[in-house]
Enzyme design. Structure first.
Site, PDB file in Angstrom:
ATOM      1  N   ASP A 393       0.816  -1.201   0.000  1.00  0.00           N
ATOM      2  CA  ASP A 393       0.000   0.000   0.000  1.00  0.00           C
ATOM      3  C   ASP A 393       0.856   1.261   0.000  1.00  0.00           C
ATOM      4  OD1 ASP A 393      -2.707   1.242   0.419  1.00  0.00           O
ATOM      5  OD2 ASP A 393      -1.744   1.961   2.242  1.00  0.00           O
ATOM      6  N   GLU A 446       1.096  -0.605  -5.142  1.00  0.00           N
ATOM      7  CA  GLU A 446       0.123   0.463  -5.383  1.00  0.00           C
ATOM      8  C   GLU A 446       0.948   1.745  -5.463  1.00  0.00           C
ATOM      9  OE1 GLU A 446      -3.454   3.133  -3.558  1.00  0.00           O
ATOM     10  OE2 GLU A 446      -1.842   2.349  -2.331  1.00  0.00           O
TER      11      GLU A 446
END
Length: 719
Positions: A393, A446
């Site tokens: 993330d 990401e």
């Protein structure tokens, strides 16, 4: 006893309690000293010896045994309401080896969870639990727990030298015990902290760590042996993203194991991606503000229960990806923030430590022990829980020193640039370590910028990820789809631009949770038009997405065109599929389409085998802006094609001519049409094989004439 030792033990800032407590030879026998607050008496029990110790006050008891050598002994401790017999923790040697300490100091302990935290074990022939914690700035550390009535005075830990590690073996303590660490800060004040390495925690909002060990017997050997047979970028890879706590609210890991694998398998997805399962205090963070990096959230069960769920998914043939959050951590005063009284896990520079967007703290990637904590954590999930992929993330927030910061709020690196070189080195080390230790695992970034080489191997200077979320494609294509069809011709390039850079990285096309919350609307609700047109747009878009180069990811609820934004409080609107609901057929039709998309996708290598090389794609017509049409060919390794045609206008176009390769002279047949009646469409189809005619079109010597359904994607293959 030296008054200074006595004072330091009572104050909780003694670095070597084993030098004062326990047993040691002295002139005339063996001195035994114990620190047992609130005890009425302490008696030493050994072979041939039973001696009550003298009460020295403040919980100290001591006496000299008339023996020549230190015996194996136990303590009989009498309190006002009960009497217990225990082994003395201070008669044991350290339960952590020199090699462990060396590797921790070097920042190279790839199995850090085996060295730090709480570990049930048999040590010197006695069962108990070894407690270890890294706290280099602490003046003293004590174990406290339900077994000490949350008073750590009698259980001080010893410092293991320059490693910054503190250790104590507590006999008789086993699985299920609750504990924390009572840390004496450099200024003499105390803070009580959960274990950073805890492998199990209490259910939030309770915050204690729990002693645990793994007992699950895995039954996924076949899956584990073969999951890496094909490189992921050359394999079918369609992902169903799930927030476990709200997928079916109230279910445990084991109950989820009865429902989730069959549901995902029926839909044909190859993988699930779990939003963060690491322990977190605030459910509204969806798991993205982690306090227990080594503990699956206890909201749904124990670590073994989570293993059971992963095992069940594997046995159903479904891979498991989990979101992993090494970018930041919350400031809770019982967790990692200023853990031992000074910045430890976070950067010492407040500007580098404070995350500007989320009110959290960023890790100090330049500190070897912190980098080790995170690298080991990545491989821990893969090895201990058989996780098949880590979706990392917020990578962009790690890579840039000026991320969300204004001028004057950041300092350049040693070369004057904005790149966070420590974070780059960490990500490279993490990826290299995970891939080396865990064959078949994929890491996914990401990363929302154009950072060069995200999926390039580390030995070529890249970050070393296997795949990267294509945030640009997601943004651009949703902008296009949100427009009324009459206006889409002015945004045509939003749908074609992705092919300009499609092969710069190995991409995943994500329609993730982030796109269907906080006012962004559910996927079907982003579409223009009435309810029929919204669903038709939704279906056509999914057909375009599954045909586009790159892997697919779809967030739960979007597979049946849920109209409301997702909320972690109640999860997907499953009632939309209830046959007693009048419009349930509309939603069931979309779900049927998703199942068929995955079925055809998995069976047709042209849709996934050459995702990352230009030879796998060719435009037929990428410029039909006036018609809102996109037509392209996908090729497998043998050159076998699939023709995908997306038509984003609400009209039927008859006799629409498209150039095709000479392959398919026997004709082209529909293999999927998102306008089919079974999906809720109008049923405009191309029934017979479409003969390729010697009519040049789009730079090709042959062409076919087809009917384009309204707001639909159609796939064709040679007959």
């Amino acid at each position: 006893m030296d008054p200074a030792d006595r004072g330091r033990l009572l104050a909780g800032d003694h670095h070597d309690p084993h030098a004062v407590l326990g047993a040691r030879p002295v002139p005339g026998g063996v001195l035994v000293r114990a620190l047992r607050p609130f005890a009425r008496s302490v008696t030493v029990l050994a072979e041939g010896v039973r001696a009550e110790l003298h009460d020295d006050g403040d919980g100290f008891f001591s006496g000299v045994l008339p023996v020549k050598e230190v015996p194996v002994y136990r303590l009989r401790v009498a309190y006002d309401d009960n009497t217990i017999e225990v082994d003395d923790p201070y008669r044991f040697l350290p339960a952590l080896g020199e090699l462990d300490l060396y590797l921790i100091g070097e920042g190279r302990h790839e199995e850090l969870w085996r060295a730090l935290g709480s570990e049930p074990m048999v040590h010197q022939g006695v069962a108990g639990t070894r407690f270890t914690v890294w706290a280099p700035n602490a003046r003293g550390v004590r174990v406290t727990g339900d077994f000490t009535y949350w008073d750590g005075t009698g259980t001080p830990m010893r410092s293991l030298g320059s490693s910054g590690v503190w250790e104590l073996f507590l006999p008789g303590i086993g699985e299920g015990a609750l504990y924390k660490f009572d840390i004496c800060r450099p200024d003499g004040s105390h803070t009580v902290r959960a274990d950073p390495m805890a492998r199990r925690t209490e259910v939030p909002p309770a915050t204690a760590s729990i002693v645990t060990a793994a007992h699950h017997e895995w039954r996924d050997a076949d899956w584990m042996a073969h999951r890496g047979d094909r490189p992921v970028h050359e394999a079918p890879f369609s992902v169903y993203e799930v927030h476990l706590a709200s997928w079916r609210p109230g279910l445990t890991y084991r109950q989820l194991a009865e429902q989730l694998p069959s549901y995902v398998k029926d839909l044909g997805f190859t993988h699930v991606e779990l939003m963060p399962v690491s322990e977190h205090p605030f459910g509204g963070s969806w798991g993205y503000q982690v306090t227990g990096f080594y503990a699956p959230t206890s909201r749904m069960g124990t670590p073994d229960d989570f293993r059971f769920l992963v095992d069940a998914l594997h046995r159903a043939g479904i891979g498991v990806i989990m979101d992993w959050v090494p970018a930041h951590f919350p400031r809770d005063d019982w967790a990692l923030a200023e853990f031992d009284g000074r910045p430890l896990y976070e950067h010492a520079d407040p500007q580098r430590a404070a995350h500007p967007d989320w009110g959290t703290l960023e890790f100090d990637y330049g500190r070897t022990e912190v980098r080790n904590f995170l690298v080991a954590n990545a491989t821990y999930w893969c090895e201990e829980f058989h996780i098949d992929g880590l979706r990392v993330d917020a990578v962009a927030s790690m890579l840039y020193l000026d991320y969300s910061r204004e001028d004057g709020q950041w300092s350049p690196n040693e070369f004057g640039g904005r790149e966070n070189l420590d974070a780059v080195a960490f990500l490279q080390e993490m990826n290299a370590t995970v891939y080396r230790r865990n064959p078949g695992v994929v890491t996914i970034a990401e990363e929302s910028t154009a950072w060069d080489g995200v999926t390039r191997p580390t030995d070529s200077g890249g970050l070393g990820f296997g795949l990267k979320w294509n945030m640009g494609w997601m943004h651009d294509s949703l902008v296009y789809m949100s427009k009324e069809p009459v206006h889409r011709k002015y945004h045509h390039n939003e749908m074609t631009f992705s092919m300009v850079y499609a092969y710069s990285e190995n991409y995943v096309l994500p329609i993730s949770h982030d796109e269907v919350v906080h006012g962004k609307q559910a996927l079907v609700a982003k579409m223009p038009g009435d309810w029929w047109q919204q669903r038709a747009n939704h279906r056509a878009y999914l057909g375009f997405m599954w045909a586009h180069p790159g892997k697919q990811l779809l967030f739960m609820g979007q597979e049946f065109a849920q109209g409301a934004e997702w909320s972690e409080g109640h999860g997907p609107d499953w009632w939309l599929l209830d046959p007693t609901y009048d419009a349930s057929g509309d939603h069931r039709g979309v779900r049927t389409l998703v199942g068929d998309l995955n079925a055809v996708y998995g069976a047709v290598p042209a849709l996934w085998q050459r995702d990352t090389v230009p030879e796998g794609f060719s435009w037929v017509d990428g410029g039909a802006a006036e018609d809102n049409v996109f037509a392209f060919l996908r090729y497998d390794a043998d050159g076998s094609p699939l023709l995908a045609v997306s038509h984003f206008s609400p009209v039927v176009r008859h006799d629409y001519r498209l150039g095709v390769p000479e392959t398919g002279t026997e004709g082209w047949v529909e293999v999927l049409n998102t306008d089919a009646e079974r999906y809720g469409g109008s049923g405009v189809t191309n029934e017979e094989p479409l003969k390729a005619e010697a009519v040049p079109a789009h730079g090709r010597p042959a062409s076919i004439s087809l009917t384009l359904p309204p707001l639909a994607t159609v796939w064709f293959r040679p007959a």
